[in-house]
Write an enzyme that holds these catalytic residues in place. Structure first.
Site, short mmCIF file in Angstrom:
data_model
loop_
_atom_site.label_atom_id
_atom_site.label_comp_id
_atom_site.label_asym_id
_atom_site.label_seq_id
_atom_site.Cartn_x
_atom_site.Cartn_y
_atom_site.Cartn_z
N GLU A 129 0.85 -1.21 0.00
CA GLU A 129 0.00 0.00 0.00
C GLU A 129 0.88 1.25 0.00
O GLU A 129 1.70 1.43 0.91
CB GLU A 129 -0.90 -0.01 1.25
N LYS A 175 -6.49 -0.04 12.21
CA LYS A 175 -5.96 -0.50 10.92
C LYS A 175 -4.72 0.33 10.57
O LYS A 175 -3.74 -0.19 10.06
CB LYS A 175 -7.04 -0.37 9.85
N ASP A 212 4.90 -13.48 12.25
CA ASP A 212 3.53 -13.90 11.99
C ASP A 212 2.58 -12.71 12.21
O ASP A 212 2.16 -12.43 13.33
CB ASP A 212 3.22 -15.06 12.96
N HIS A 257 -1.99 10.77 -0.38
CA HIS A 257 -2.22 9.56 -1.17
C HIS A 257 -2.17 9.89 -2.65
O HIS A 257 -1.60 9.15 -3.44
CB HIS A 257 -3.60 8.98 -0.85
C1 MEV Z 1 -5.37 3.67 5.52
O1 MEV Z 1 -4.67 2.51 5.14
C2 MEV Z 1 -5.26 3.91 7.01
C3 MEV Z 1 -6.05 5.09 7.56
O2 MEV Z 1 -7.42 4.98 7.16
C4 MEV Z 1 -5.93 5.04 9.06
C5 MEV Z 1 -6.82 6.04 9.78
O3 MEV Z 1 -7.89 6.40 9.27
O4 MEV Z 1 -6.46 6.40 10.91
C6 MEV Z 1 -5.54 6.39 7.00
#
Ligand code: MEV
Length: 435
Positions: free
Chosen positions: A79, A263, A279, A376
């Site tokens: 990513e 995430k 892992d 991004h």
């Molecule tokens: C994207 O891979 C991760 C984010 O969505 C994390 C977040 O929103 O804190 C940018």
């Protein structure tokens, strides 16, 4: 297409690939891509039915200072912007000394599940009476004890399940520099008959728990509000700080946000796990179970300190090893460990926590200010430019032009490659340097 391929696992790797080529009618391009990647023989040993390898970009995140030491962090992830974010978060933290970490003892839990216990509460009591003997059986297994580890504690409780009450025994095992799954699984299998005798029940599961809440790594850093100020932002540094704390508060109050927040943390931790071939599924399972211990919430916390600084902290289970497993077997994972220059699993766990926090901090800063898409888009634009044929000299410029025009498309990239390529041919290097 028939997915039954008897004896597939017994065939040499090249033959397995031929079989898949035939079954799936693979293009030459696809076959070459699978066959070409590196370390096929090593990977053949790591997994089953291997036909090739898939190469991730291996990057190095910069700017990290962890417990007073500069650290370069290898990260493998597909990513875009994950590595840039980790480096950015580390750069913000660097200005106030970087990250401090604290790591618990490497205690993993192994479970023995017992069903059909007539007197569960009394059985729990009998387990506690005999805990020294159970510990001894556990410590007779394997090599952990000679490395200073071993079973430290035996606990038992009654768990109410959809199939009635069950007795569950935990071995708390100090796994030292190992991830620990093998050692713990060997121990719980070894003590199960003894526990069956004590409880009068039947052992079903004998397996490690990935809810590693006894193996937690913490990291923290402090950011001065001025550090969060950007020239082209509509917010002051103090406003960005407050917006970060508000954004964190939503994660603390709403699992829909907490999942995305975490995430982001795991974007960094998983990339480090992949680079070092740890892992990452265990890390993910442990992180989410820990985040859910009092109702699902964020792994990190953002507060305003007395002096107005942004206090950032994280606590997350990190179940990783520096000995054994793919980390030692895979040449690129060994190389990643060489870049990190970390020997003890505890130190590695501290790096994981710091990387998770850096990654999360960079996401929070961007989200609280200009939003995530601007960064991004810059990275995405470079990929689009490259796909449209921009060579190394043109990529940056084509990407920058598309972002400035708010028009990041393959078609526009091709036009710009043609246009700027011609200018380059006419004007040469010197002209382009003037842009
Ligand atoms: C994207 O891979 C991760 C984010 O969505 C994390 C977040 O929103 O804190 C940018």
């Amino acid at each position: 297409m028939d997915s039954r391929i008897p004896g597939f696992y017994d065939e040499p790797r090249e033959r397995r690939l031929e079989l898949i080529e035939d079954r799936c009618d693979l293009s030459d391009e696809a076959s070459d891509a699978i066959a070409a990647a590196a370390h096929g023989d090593t990977c053949d040993q790591l997994s089953e039915n291997v036909v090739g390898t898939i190469a991730f970009p291996l990057s190095v995140a910069t700017n990290f200072v962890i417990d007073g030491e500069d650290v370069l962090v290898p990260m493998a992830v597909e990513e875009s912007s994950v590595v840039a974010a980790a480096s950015h978060g580390a750069k913000l933290a660097r200005q106030t000394g970087g990250f401090s970490t604290a790591v618990s003892d490497p205690h993993m839990i192994g479970q023995v599940q017992l069903r059909d216990v007539a007197d569960p509460q009394a059985a729990v009591a009998r387990i506690y009476e005999q805990r020294a003997a159970i510990r001894e059986t556990a410590n007779d297994q394997g090599v952990l004890v000679s490395h200073g580890g071993g079973c430290r504690e035996v606990t038992a409780r009654v768990v109410d399940t959809p199939r009635g009450e069950m007795v569950v025994v935990h071995l708390v095992v100090d796994v030292r520099d190992a991830m620990g799954a093998n050692a713990v699984n060997t121990m719980v299998e070894a003590v199960a008959p003894q526990i069956e005798d004590l409880t009068g029940g039947e052992a079903v599961l004998r397996i490690l728990s990935n809810h590693a809440d006894r193996r937690v790594a913490r990291a923290r850093c402090t950011i001065q509000p001025e550090t969060l100020a950007r020239e082209d932002s509509e917010y002051t540094g103090a406003e960005v700080r407050n917006r970060i704390v508000d954004a964190w508060a939503l994660a603390a109050g709403d699992p829909y946000r907490a999942a995305t927040h975490n995430k982001g943390v795991l974007n960094g931790m998983d990339a480090l796990a992949t680079a070092t071939m740890n892992d990452w599924r265990a890390i993910e399972a442990g992180a989410h179970a820990y985040a859910a211990r009092d109702g699902y919430g964020p792994l990190s916390t953002y507060e305003v300190a007395e002096d107005g600084a942004l206090s950032c902290s994280i606590a997350v289970p990190v179940q990783v090893g520096t000995v054994g497993g793919a980390t030692r077997a895979h040449p690129t994972a060994r190389a990643a460990m060489e870049i990190l220059d970390v020997d003890a699993a505890g130190d590695l766990a501290g790096v994981f926590a710091a990387v998770g926090l850096a990654e999360n901090l960079a996401s929070m800063r961007a989200l609280a200010d200009e939003g995530i898409q601007a960064g991004h888009m810059r990275l995405h634009a470079k990929n689009v430019a490259r796909d449209a044929g921009a060579d190394d000299d043109l990529v940056e410029e084509v990407a920058a032009r598309m972002v400035a025009e708010d028009d990041v498309r393959a078609g526009r990239a091709r036009e710009l490659v043609a246009e700027l390529g011609e200018e380059t041919d006419r004007g040469g290097e010197a002209d382009r340097g003037g842009h």
